[in-house]
Design a protein around this motif. Structure first.
Motif, PDB file in Angstrom:
ATOM      1  N   SER A   1      33.028  71.697  68.744  1.00 19.71           N
ATOM      2  CA  SER A   1      32.692  70.770  69.827  1.00 19.71           C
ATOM      3  C   SER A   1      31.233  70.318  69.767  1.00 19.71           C
ATOM      4  N   ASN A   2      30.337  71.164  69.270  1.00 17.10           N
ATOM      5  CA  ASN A   2      28.911  70.817  69.194  1.00 17.10           C
ATOM      6  C   ASN A   2      28.454  70.503  67.780  1.00 17.10           C
ATOM      7  N   MET A   3      29.358  70.321  66.877  1.00 19.75           N
ATOM      8  CA  MET A   3      29.006  70.089  65.486  1.00 19.75           C
ATOM      9  C   MET A   3      28.146  68.821  65.351  1.00 19.75           C
ATOM     10  N   GLY A   4      27.026  68.967  64.700  1.00 22.24           N
ATOM     11  CA  GLY A   4      26.128  67.840  64.476  1.00 22.24           C
ATOM     12  C   GLY A   4      25.146  67.592  65.599  1.00 22.24           C
ATOM     13  N   GLN A   5      25.209  68.360  66.659  1.00 26.64           N
ATOM     14  CA  GLN A   5      24.296  68.188  67.779  1.00 26.64           C
ATOM     15  C   GLN A   5      23.305  69.338  67.792  1.00 26.64           C
TER      16      GLN A   5
ATOM     17  N   PHE B   1      39.973  79.106  70.319  1.00 25.39           N
ATOM     18  CA  PHE B   1      39.047  80.085  69.749  1.00 25.39           C
ATOM     19  C   PHE B   1      37.895  79.418  69.006  1.00 25.39           C
ATOM     20  N   THR B   2      38.155  78.322  68.301  1.00 26.87           N
ATOM     21  CA  THR B   2      37.117  77.646  67.511  1.00 26.87           C
ATOM     22  C   THR B   2      36.463  76.482  68.242  1.00 26.87           C
ATOM     23  N   PHE B   3      36.836  76.231  69.486  1.00 25.78           N
ATOM     24  CA  PHE B   3      36.275  75.114  70.243  1.00 25.78           C
ATOM     25  C   PHE B   3      34.742  75.107  70.264  1.00 25.78           C
ATOM     26  N   PRO B   4      34.054  76.231  70.541  1.00 27.44           N
ATOM     27  CA  PRO B   4      32.584  76.195  70.554  1.00 27.44           C
ATOM     28  C   PRO B   4      31.987  75.775  69.220  1.00 27.44           C
ATOM     29  N   LEU B   5      32.645  76.052  68.132  1.00 30.15           N
ATOM     30  CA  LEU B   5      32.106  75.693  66.819  1.00 30.15           C
ATOM     31  C   LEU B   5      32.185  74.200  66.550  1.00 30.15           C
TER      32      LEU B   5
END
Length: 125
Positions: free
Chosen positions: A24-28, A18-22
């Protein structure tokens, strides 16, 4: 608890998916747009900073003045007179919708309704 061995891993797996999209792109960050600017700025109706933030308000004002009042003349910030027309004024300098308009609109995630009435310019690819 009856099936704690299955419930706790199931909750952890659910939260991870559920939180993968949050996370996975952190800092990009998405790179900012780089629209193709016209060679000259002397013909624009307002300064670049104003056009970046307020061009939609200007186009809406132009639409109201032209359609409702029949007024087609606009005096720009530099005192020059312009014809209020998206296709005959703006697109004469900003000739590529893909390289200019779409760059920022896609970045901002907006879908302007200009081309619902106006004819979209043909791209020379």
């Amino acid at each position: 608890m009856y099936d704690a061995g299955k419930i706790i891993p199931g909750i952890i797996l659910f939260l991870a998916v559920f939180t993968f999209p949050l996370w996975s792109n952190m800092g990009q960050a998405v790179p900012p747009p780089n629209p193709e600017l016209p060679k000259t700025e002397t013909a624009c109706v307002d300064p670049r900073e104003v056009m970046k933030t307020s061009h939609m308000q200007l186009l809406n004002e132009w639409r109201d003045l032209v359609v409702r009042d029949g007024n087609r003349r606009w005096v720009g910030f530099n005192g020059r007179e312009h014809i209020m027309s998206l296709q005959n004024n703006c697109m004469s300098c900003h000739s590529s919708k893909v390289k200019f308009c779409d760059q920022c609109h896609n970045y901002a995630g907006v879908t302007p309704y200009c081309w619902d009435c106006h004819i979209e310019p043909k791209e020379n690819m």
